[in-house]
Design a protein around this motif. Structure first.
Motif, PDB file in Angstrom:
ATOM      1  N   MET A 108      76.420  46.855  32.925  1.00 47.19           N
ATOM      2  CA  MET A 108      77.108  48.017  33.486  1.00 47.19           C
ATOM      3  C   MET A 108      78.614  48.047  33.242  1.00 47.19           C
ATOM      4  SD  MET A 108      74.825  50.032  34.638  1.00 47.19           S
ATOM      5  CE  MET A 108      75.830  51.169  35.553  1.00 47.19           C
ATOM      6  N   ASP A 109      79.247  46.896  32.995  1.00 46.19           N
ATOM      7  CA  ASP A 109      80.696  46.878  32.809  1.00 46.19           C
ATOM      8  C   ASP A 109      81.167  47.792  31.671  1.00 46.19           C
ATOM      9  OD1 ASP A 109      81.299  45.367  35.014  1.00 46.19           O
ATOM     10  OD2 ASP A 109      81.526  43.476  33.922  1.00 46.19           O
ATOM     11  N   PRO A 110      80.506  47.803  30.509  1.00 47.01           N
ATOM     12  CA  PRO A 110      80.957  48.733  29.461  1.00 47.01           C
ATOM     13  C   PRO A 110      80.831  50.203  29.881  1.00 47.01           C
ATOM     14  CG  PRO A 110      79.487  47.066  28.546  1.00 47.01           C
ATOM     15  CD  PRO A 110      79.442  46.923  30.029  1.00 47.01           C
ATOM     16  N   VAL A 111      79.813  50.504  30.650  1.00 40.71           N
ATOM     17  CA  VAL A 111      79.620  51.877  31.139  1.00 40.71           C
ATOM     18  C   VAL A 111      80.758  52.235  32.091  1.00 40.71           C
ATOM     19  CG1 VAL A 111      78.109  53.392  32.496  1.00 40.71           C
ATOM     20  CG2 VAL A 111      77.112  51.739  30.892  1.00 40.71           C
ATOM     21  N   ARG A 112      81.019  51.354  33.041  1.00 35.83           N
ATOM     22  CA  ARG A 112      82.102  51.591  34.005  1.00 35.83           C
ATOM     23  C   ARG A 112      83.447  51.737  33.292  1.00 35.83           C
ATOM     24  NH1 ARG A 112      79.782  46.955  36.788  1.00 35.83           N
ATOM     25  NH2 ARG A 112      78.229  47.737  38.212  1.00 35.83           N
ATOM     26  N   ALA A 113      83.689  50.864  32.328  1.00 36.68           N
ATOM     27  CA  ALA A 113      84.971  50.897  31.607  1.00 36.68           C
ATOM     28  C   ALA A 113      85.144  52.216  30.857  1.00 36.68           C
ATOM     29  CB  ALA A 113      85.061  49.719  30.650  1.00 36.68           C
ATOM     30  N   LYS A 114      84.081  52.679  30.215  1.00 40.65           N
ATOM     31  CA  LYS A 114      84.165  53.932  29.459  1.00 40.65           C
ATOM     32  C   LYS A 114      84.388  55.120  30.401  1.00 40.65           C
ATOM     33  CE  LYS A 114      82.011  56.540  25.740  1.00 40.65           C
ATOM     34  NZ  LYS A 114      80.907  56.627  24.789  1.00 40.65           N
ATOM     35  N   ILE A 115      83.712  55.100  31.536  1.00 40.38           N
ATOM     36  CA  ILE A 115      83.884  56.189  32.507  1.00 40.38           C
ATOM     37  C   ILE A 115      85.298  56.173  33.086  1.00 40.38           C
ATOM     38  CG2 ILE A 115      83.163  57.016  34.789  1.00 40.38           C
ATOM     39  CD1 ILE A 115      80.268  56.240  33.956  1.00 40.38           C
ATOM     40  N   GLU A 116      85.798  54.994  33.453  1.00 40.53           N
ATOM     41  CA  GLU A 116      87.152  54.900  33.999  1.00 40.53           C
ATOM     42  C   GLU A 116      88.193  55.348  32.975  1.00 40.53           C
ATOM     43  OE1 GLU A 116      87.945  54.311  37.230  1.00 40.53           O
ATOM     44  OE2 GLU A 116      85.778  54.235  37.521  1.00 40.53           O
ATOM     45  N   ALA A 117      88.005  54.972  31.711  1.00 37.00           N
ATOM     46  CA  ALA A 117      88.937  55.396  30.659  1.00 37.00           C
ATOM     47  C   ALA A 117      88.900  56.914  30.496  1.00 37.00           C
ATOM     48  CB  ALA A 117      88.592  54.707  29.343  1.00 37.00           C
TER      49      ALA A 117
END
Length: 154
Positions: A108-117
């Motif tokens: 999930m970290d890559p998903v969260r990072a992309k959404i936050e960016a």
């Protein structure tokens, strides 16, 4: 002397009444303060993060992988703790839970990072200084949910 005091009291009363009357209508509020207040109201946005996660490309596959990992962990626990004492079962369960959480974070970290960016980029492009989760917004603000979904879908 009595008359002079009465005249002064009357003038003070009129001055106070005028101050409150003008103050109520904003006449005494400087224009820059009113402009800053209006500007601040325009710089707050919100995003429905649940909707963004739901619209994230490939999220169903990621969630299925997480469910599979949980099922594997449960099977591991059931198989390896049959004959263990309660304290050992608890320790084994805790270890599996920690491993599970780490695996879920890896997915999930890559998903969260992309959404936050995406949220930060949309906020900057729209001049928004504060972004809130839609769940806590009652009134006002700029909804950037659709823009964030579009950006993470690219």
């Amino acid at each position: 002397m009595k008359q002079a005091n009465s005249k002064i009291c009357k003038q003070i009363t009129i001055s106070i009444a005028a101050f409150f009357a003008f103050g109520m209508f904003g006449v005494l509020t400087p224009a820059p303060v009113l402009a800053a207040k209006a500007k601040n109201e325009q710089t707050i946005g919100y995003v429905d993060r649940q909707q963004v996660f739901s619209g994230y490309p490939g999220i169903q596959e990621i969630m299925q992988r997480i469910q599979d990992l949980r099922a594997e962990a449960q099977k591991d626990y059931d198989t390896n703790t049959k004959d263990l004492p309660v304290a050992d079962k608890k320790a084994y369960s805790d270890r599996l839970a920690l491993q599970q959480a780490q695996r879920e974070d890896e997915l999930m970290d890559p998903v969260r990072a992309k959404i936050e960016a995406a949220i930060k980029a949309i906020a900057a492009a729209k001049g928004l200084h504060v972004i809130l989760d839609a769940a806590i917004v009652i009134y006002g603000g700029t909804d950037i949910t659709a823009d964030v979904i579009t950006k993470v879908s690219r």
